[in-house]
Design an enzyme around this catalytic site. Structure first.
Site, mmCIF file in Angstrom:
data_model
loop_
_atom_site.group_PDB
_atom_site.id
_atom_site.type_symbol
_atom_site.label_atom_id
_atom_site.label_comp_id
_atom_site.label_asym_id
_atom_site.label_seq_id
_atom_site.Cartn_x
_atom_site.Cartn_y
_atom_site.Cartn_z
ATOM 1 N N LYS A 1 0.829 -1.208 0.000
ATOM 2 C CA LYS A 1 0.000 0.000 0.000
ATOM 3 C C LYS A 1 0.867 1.263 0.000
ATOM 4 O O LYS A 1 0.572 2.223 -0.720
ATOM 5 C CB LYS A 1 -0.950 -0.027 1.213
ATOM 6 C CG LYS A 1 -1.996 -1.137 1.084
ATOM 7 C CD LYS A 1 -2.781 -1.407 2.349
ATOM 8 C CE LYS A 1 -3.604 -2.691 2.162
ATOM 9 N NZ LYS A 1 -4.483 -2.989 3.295
ATOM 10 N N GLN B 1 -4.845 -1.801 9.388
ATOM 11 C CA GLN B 1 -4.611 -3.118 8.805
ATOM 12 C C GLN B 1 -5.178 -4.193 9.732
ATOM 13 O O GLN B 1 -4.873 -4.224 10.917
ATOM 14 C CB GLN B 1 -3.093 -3.317 8.596
ATOM 15 C CG GLN B 1 -2.730 -4.581 7.842
ATOM 16 C CD GLN B 1 -3.246 -4.589 6.416
ATOM 17 O OE1 GLN B 1 -3.254 -3.573 5.725
ATOM 18 N NE2 GLN B 1 -3.689 -5.748 5.949
ATOM 19 N N ASP C 1 -11.048 2.225 3.488
ATOM 20 C CA ASP C 1 -11.318 0.784 3.382
ATOM 21 C C ASP C 1 -12.820 0.510 3.303
ATOM 22 O O ASP C 1 -13.234 -0.583 2.966
ATOM 23 C CB ASP C 1 -10.750 0.035 4.598
ATOM 24 C CG ASP C 1 -9.395 -0.613 4.314
ATOM 25 O OD1 ASP C 1 -9.057 -0.757 3.120
ATOM 26 O OD2 ASP C 1 -8.694 -0.970 5.272
HETATM 27 C C1 BQF Z 1 -1.060 -10.312 -5.929
HETATM 28 C C2 BQF Z 1 -5.547 -9.407 2.428
HETATM 29 C C3 BQF Z 1 -6.415 -11.417 3.414
HETATM 30 C C4 BQF Z 1 -6.515 -10.787 4.659
HETATM 31 C C5 BQF Z 1 -6.146 -9.473 4.791
HETATM 32 C C6 BQF Z 1 -1.149 -8.149 -4.684
HETATM 33 C C7 BQF Z 1 -1.945 -8.044 -2.422
HETATM 34 C C8 BQF Z 1 -2.099 -9.424 -2.426
HETATM 35 C C9 BQF Z 1 -1.805 -10.160 -3.557
HETATM 36 C C10 BQF Z 1 -2.283 -7.232 -1.217
HETATM 37 C C11 BQF Z 1 -5.014 -8.635 1.306
HETATM 38 C C12 BQF Z 1 -4.873 -9.238 -0.042
HETATM 39 C C13 BQF Z 1 -4.568 -7.332 1.533
HETATM 40 C C14 BQF Z 1 -1.329 -9.519 -4.685
HETATM 41 C C15 BQF Z 1 -3.913 -6.498 0.476
HETATM 42 C C16 BQF Z 1 -4.594 -8.193 -1.102
HETATM 43 O O1 BQF Z 1 -0.181 -9.926 -6.707
HETATM 44 O O2 BQF Z 1 -1.768 -11.294 -6.163
HETATM 45 C C17 BQF Z 1 -1.468 -7.402 -3.557
HETATM 46 O O3 BQF Z 1 -1.454 -6.491 -0.752
HETATM 47 N N1 BQF Z 1 -3.551 -7.302 -0.664
HETATM 48 C C18 BQF Z 1 -4.746 -6.765 2.841
HETATM 49 O O4 BQF Z 1 -4.398 -5.617 3.075
HETATM 50 O O5 BQF Z 1 -5.276 -7.485 3.826
HETATM 51 C C19 BQF Z 1 -5.656 -8.782 3.677
HETATM 52 C C20 BQF Z 1 -5.941 -10.746 2.303
#
Ligand code: BQF
Length: 301
Positions: free
Chosen positions: A53, A97, A120
């Protein structure tokens, strides 16, 4: 043979568009969007997500602030940090987060974020607005899925959509957003009876379960659009989704990969929400500055 929807490419395109929009915002009115990301504790997955992020903010030209807090922080202290950010004019978006340590209530904490800065879209006020189809923000992951569906060019009205997963973050808002587009929506979950029978009737199948190879070929209708929201690790520690990609891909019409599908779109949608918040907050800040001036000139008299 399915068309593989390239979420990474779509997210890069959206981020470039936002970077241009951001430049214009700075040139025109001198506003730089600012995002604060609060991370509590040392969860390794959370650290990666937060760094994704912050990197995206740098890419599009936003100010960003990572606020790393001890996992021992009290709920009261965390709420105080959020209230501080609520009051800062240079911060347009605030995100906490998840998950939070067990002694802190996510409900209480998310409820403290100023709805105008809730990028969010997890606060009760903004969640409610999705339901009545009158919203400013959409939650990033389901919004990213909607963008990928748009990318296929397939009309959503009247389509049979099945969402697996009923979380507040993905499943429930996803269902609402599909209903808002006039799709027919079924939400399945861990207590659903005869899941394959339901999923195999889906024109659009969206999985947000969190288990590798949960969606198998027998669960998928020929030519269906299959969107994989899962972010899991397989037995070799490799990143994978919920869908048994190799088995399902030959049967699907469209499919998203993991990595490089929905994940990057989540980040792109966060940038979109942040610039939107910055624009709305810029107007508010001008208005409240005007009020302050008016109050001052009144008191000067
Ligand atoms: C990719 C998330 C579960 C629980 C809390 C790119 C992200 C992930 C994968 C990423 C996720 C999942 C995020 C890829 C943010 C998505 O290339 O496939 C980016 O950073 N995510 C989160 O903040 O909290 C989570 C999944």
């Amino acid at each position: 043979m399915a068309v593989i929807i390239d979420g990474k490419a779509v997210s890069d395109r959206i981020k470039s568009e936002i970077a241009l929009e951001n430049k214009k915002l700075m040139d025109d009115i001198g506003v730089m969007p600012g995002l604060a990301v609060i991370i509590v504790g040392n969860d390794s997955a959370s650290k990666i997500y937060v760094s994704n992020k912050i990197k995206a903010c740098e890419k599009v030209g936003f100010y960003s602030e990572k606020i790393q807090l001890s996992e021992k922080i009290s709920q009261k202290e965390l709420v105080a940090r959020i209230e501080e950010l609520n009051n800062r004019v240079d911060i347009d978006g605030i995100l906490v987060q998840l998950p939070l340590p067990k002694h802190i209530s996510e409900k209480v904490v998310l409820g403290k974020i100023d709805p105008r800065k809730d990028v969010d879209c997890f606060s009760p006020f903004n969640v409610g607005r999705i339901t009545i189809n009158d919203y400013r923000f959409l939650p990033c992951t389901p919004a990213g899925v909607m963008e990928l569906l748009k990318e296929t060019g397939v009309e959503l009205a009247g389509k049979n959509c099945v969402v697996i997963g009923r979380s507040n973050i993905v499943g429930k808002p996803m269902a609402m957003m599909l209903i808002n587009e006039s799709a027919t929506v079924t939400v399945c979950h861990s207590k659903t009876v005869n899941l394959p029978e339901i999923t195999s009737k889906a024109d659009i199948l969206i999985s947000a379960v969190g288990k590798p190879k949960f969606v198998t070929a027998d669960m998928v209708k020929d030519g269906a659009i299959v969107i994989d929201v899962g972010i899991n690790h397989d037995e070799n520690g490799k990143l994978c989704g919920d869908v048994d990609f190799n088995a399902v891909e030959p049967k699907a019409g469209y499919i998203t990969p993991v990595p490089g599908g929905v994940g990057p779109m989540t980040i792109a949608m966060l940038m979109k929400n942040t610039i939107m918040a910055a624009k709305a907050n810029a107007i508010l800040n001008v208005k409240s500055a005007g009020k302050t001036k008016a109050a001052k000139s009144k008191s000067d008299k």
